[in-house]
Scaffold this motif. Structure first.
Motif, PDB file in Angstrom:
ATOM      1  N   THR A 190      44.756  40.229  41.049  1.00  0.00           N
ATOM      2  CA  THR A 190      43.952  41.384  40.635  1.00  0.00           C
ATOM      3  C   THR A 190      42.733  41.022  39.793  1.00  0.00           C
ATOM      4  O   THR A 190      42.042  41.912  39.304  1.00  0.00           O
ATOM      5  N   HIS A 191      42.470  39.724  39.623  1.00  0.00           N
ATOM      6  CA  HIS A 191      41.237  39.357  38.924  1.00  0.00           C
ATOM      7  C   HIS A 191      40.786  37.958  39.340  1.00  0.00           C
ATOM      8  O   HIS A 191      41.552  36.996  39.245  1.00  0.00           O
ATOM      9  N   HIS A 192      39.551  37.887  39.798  1.00  0.00           N
ATOM     10  CA  HIS A 192      39.005  36.610  40.255  1.00  0.00           C
ATOM     11  C   HIS A 192      37.489  36.721  40.263  1.00  0.00           C
ATOM     12  O   HIS A 192      36.938  37.824  40.288  1.00  0.00           O
ATOM     13  N   HIS A 193      36.835  35.556  40.202  1.00  0.00           N
ATOM     14  CA  HIS A 193      35.407  35.471  40.501  1.00  0.00           C
ATOM     15  C   HIS A 193      35.307  34.338  41.506  1.00  0.00           C
ATOM     16  O   HIS A 193      35.160  33.173  41.137  1.00  0.00           O
ATOM     17  N   LEU A 194      35.442  34.687  42.780  1.00  0.00           N
ATOM     18  CA  LEU A 194      35.564  33.666  43.822  1.00  0.00           C
ATOM     19  C   LEU A 194      34.402  32.685  43.810  1.00  0.00           C
ATOM     20  O   LEU A 194      34.575  31.499  44.089  1.00  0.00           O
TER      21      LEU A 194
ATOM     22  N   THR B  44      36.900  45.971  34.720  1.00  0.00           N
ATOM     23  CA  THR B  44      36.040  45.139  33.885  1.00  0.00           C
ATOM     24  C   THR B  44      36.897  44.198  33.035  1.00  0.00           C
ATOM     25  O   THR B  44      38.116  44.189  33.133  1.00  0.00           O
ATOM     26  N   HIS B  45      36.221  43.366  32.240  1.00  0.00           N
ATOM     27  CA  HIS B  45      36.910  42.503  31.271  1.00  0.00           C
ATOM     28  C   HIS B  45      37.061  43.275  29.965  1.00  0.00           C
ATOM     29  O   HIS B  45      36.122  43.932  29.521  1.00  0.00           O
ATOM     30  N   LEU B  46      38.211  43.143  29.314  1.00  0.00           N
ATOM     31  CA  LEU B  46      38.384  43.860  28.046  1.00  0.00           C
ATOM     32  C   LEU B  46      39.276  43.066  27.082  1.00  0.00           C
ATOM     33  O   LEU B  46      40.291  42.502  27.495  1.00  0.00           O
TER      34      LEU B  46
HETATM   35 ZN   LIG Z   1      37.076  37.132  34.620  1.00  0.00          ZN
END
Ligand SMILES: [Zn+2]
Length: 445
Positions: A62-66, A228-230
């Protein structure tokens, strides 16, 4: 309709409401869905023998920056904290274009698939030199993974007091316009959807309060999710207190960033009242244990979140802060890290597996995935426990997390084979690796 029967697995872990596990179990796939789970099933279609294997729902990331697979292990960023790490990498990312986005996404997606992942999100928040979200969607279609790309954004550059260089930020009207474009072009709300788009300003320290609010309004208008990032680390909390005069949970709530259609990455520093807020509003969390270790951010209060009823899923996070993208290994780290914080009974292997499968599907709003039962989508991982890693194991399901393997034997997405015998069948993987390394060398030059 074509049928595939996965037959005679040592265990089928269903993740159904009763958490049923079937010994000597079979799973019958018909088309893109699961037709039956049980013992002694038959088919005239294809048979996949699964002796010695554990069969689970496909893992969900559920979280990545490919795109960051092209900047793994960059010397200047190896030992830095979050903000210093970002400042090292921004100038490199500014040189990316469409080809870098597509190939890095293929690399990251292939790595995830080999580690049992059938559905992944991606958070792409920079679009230099003509790059578009479309580049990553093309890659997901090519490999055949279920994909929840999010249209990220950064709008506050260095000259305006933000962290990213001005060359990597976009004007807010253009961001909102492209968010609308990608939702209209690619988002599929239907059951069994292979692509669902979300909206995802990068973080409270790289976009304005207005963009956070506008993105939330647009997401609700279009019926898509927000991400988003939190509350990632102490610097993040200090920034929120100094710039906004409140903690991140309050900031999120004030701007409409809580609810069942929102999930936040990290949340390492959520306090008790923020955990209650997330539980009350159905807001999801993407827990990224390896990234948190790698950047020294801390240990997310996953035990407290789960006990309070917060939806928790896993994320490998970007490959520049992990630097691996192995999701079953991420699940093991999640389990171990809670034990470091709270003791040996803080998280069982089965609970970690639940977070990695059902937990991910819930956070992404996919009631049609994450469970092996009739009518659900046929996203399935077959793990071979007959190798050296688990030799001598007494409980094969627990062994998957406590011992290994860290690579899947077979993987099905929407009933289609993506990995067979430990190899990706939808891609020329050696070719992808060669192109990826070529692009990385060009960035180093
Ligand atoms: Zn991230």
């Amino acid at each position: 309709m074509s049928e595939i029967l996965i037959r005679n697995a040592a265990r089928v872990v269903t993740m159904d409401a009763g958490r049923t596990e079937v010994e000597g179990g079979d799973v019958l796939i018909r088309g893109g869905v699961i037709a039956a789970v049980g013992q002694g099933l038959a088919t005239r279609g294809t048979v996949v023998e699964a002796q010695g294997c554990v069969v689970t729902p496909g893992l969900v990331n559920t979280h990545h920056h490919l795109y960051q697979t092209l900047t793994r292990a960059v010397p200047g960023g190896q030992d830095a904290l979050l903000f210093g790490w970002l400042k090292t990498l921004y100038p490199i990312w500014a040189r990316f274009g469409p080809e870098e986005m597509r190939v890095s996404a293929l690399t990251g997606l292939a790595e995830l698939a080999l580690s049992g992942c059938t559905m992944t999100s991606d958070h792409l928040y920079l679009y230099p030199n003509g790059a578009r979200l479309d580049d990553t969607i093309d890659a997901a279609r090519e490999i055949g993974l279920r994909f929840h790309p999010t249209r990220g954004a950064m709008s506050i550059g260095t000259s305006a007091g933000g962290l990213p260089p001005d060359s990597l930020v976009e004007a807010e009207p253009a961001i909102l316009k492209d968010m609308e474009r990608v939702v209209d072009a690619f988002h599929d709300p239907a059951e069994g959807a292979m692509v669902r788009v979300g909206l995802a300003p990068c973080s409270p320290f790289s976009v304005s309060r207005d963009l956070m609010r506008e993105a939330a309004l647009l997401a609700r208008d279009k019926g898509v999710m927000l991400h988003t990032h939190l509350a990632e680390n102490d610097e993040d909390i200090a920034y929120s207190l100094a710039q906004f005069g409140c903690r991140p949970g309050q900031y999120a709530e004030d701007l409409g960033w809580t609810g069942a259609d929102v999930w936040h990455a990290h949340c390492v520093k959520l306090d008790g009242s923020e955990i209650d807020l997330f539980a009350r509003t159905g807001t999801g969390v993407a827990h990224c244990p390896c990234s948190n270790c790698r950047l020294g951010s801390g240990i997310a209060p996953v035990r407290a979140m789960r006990d309070a009823g917060v939806k928790v899923a896993l994320g490998v996070d970007g490959s520049a802060s992990n630097d691996a993208g192995n999701l079953i290994a991420e699940a093991r780290t999640a389990m171990l890290l809670q034990r470091v914080a709270r003791g040996a009974d803080a998280m069982s292997a089965r609970e970690a597996l639940e977070i990695a499968t059902l937990g991910g599907a819930r956070v992404l709003g996919r009631s049609d995935c994450g469970v092996l039962e009739p009518g659900k989508r046929a996203d399935i991982a077959v793990w071979d426990l007959s190798g050296i890693e688990a030799a001598g194991a007494w409980d094969l399901v627990a062994a998957l997390l406590l011992c290994g393997p860290t690579r899947v034997r077979d993987l099905f997405v929407e009933g289609r084979s993506v990995v067979r015998g430990g190899q990706i069948v939808t891609l020329d993987l050696p070719g992808v690796i060669e192109t990826q390394n070529h692009l990385a060398r060009r960035l180093m030059a």
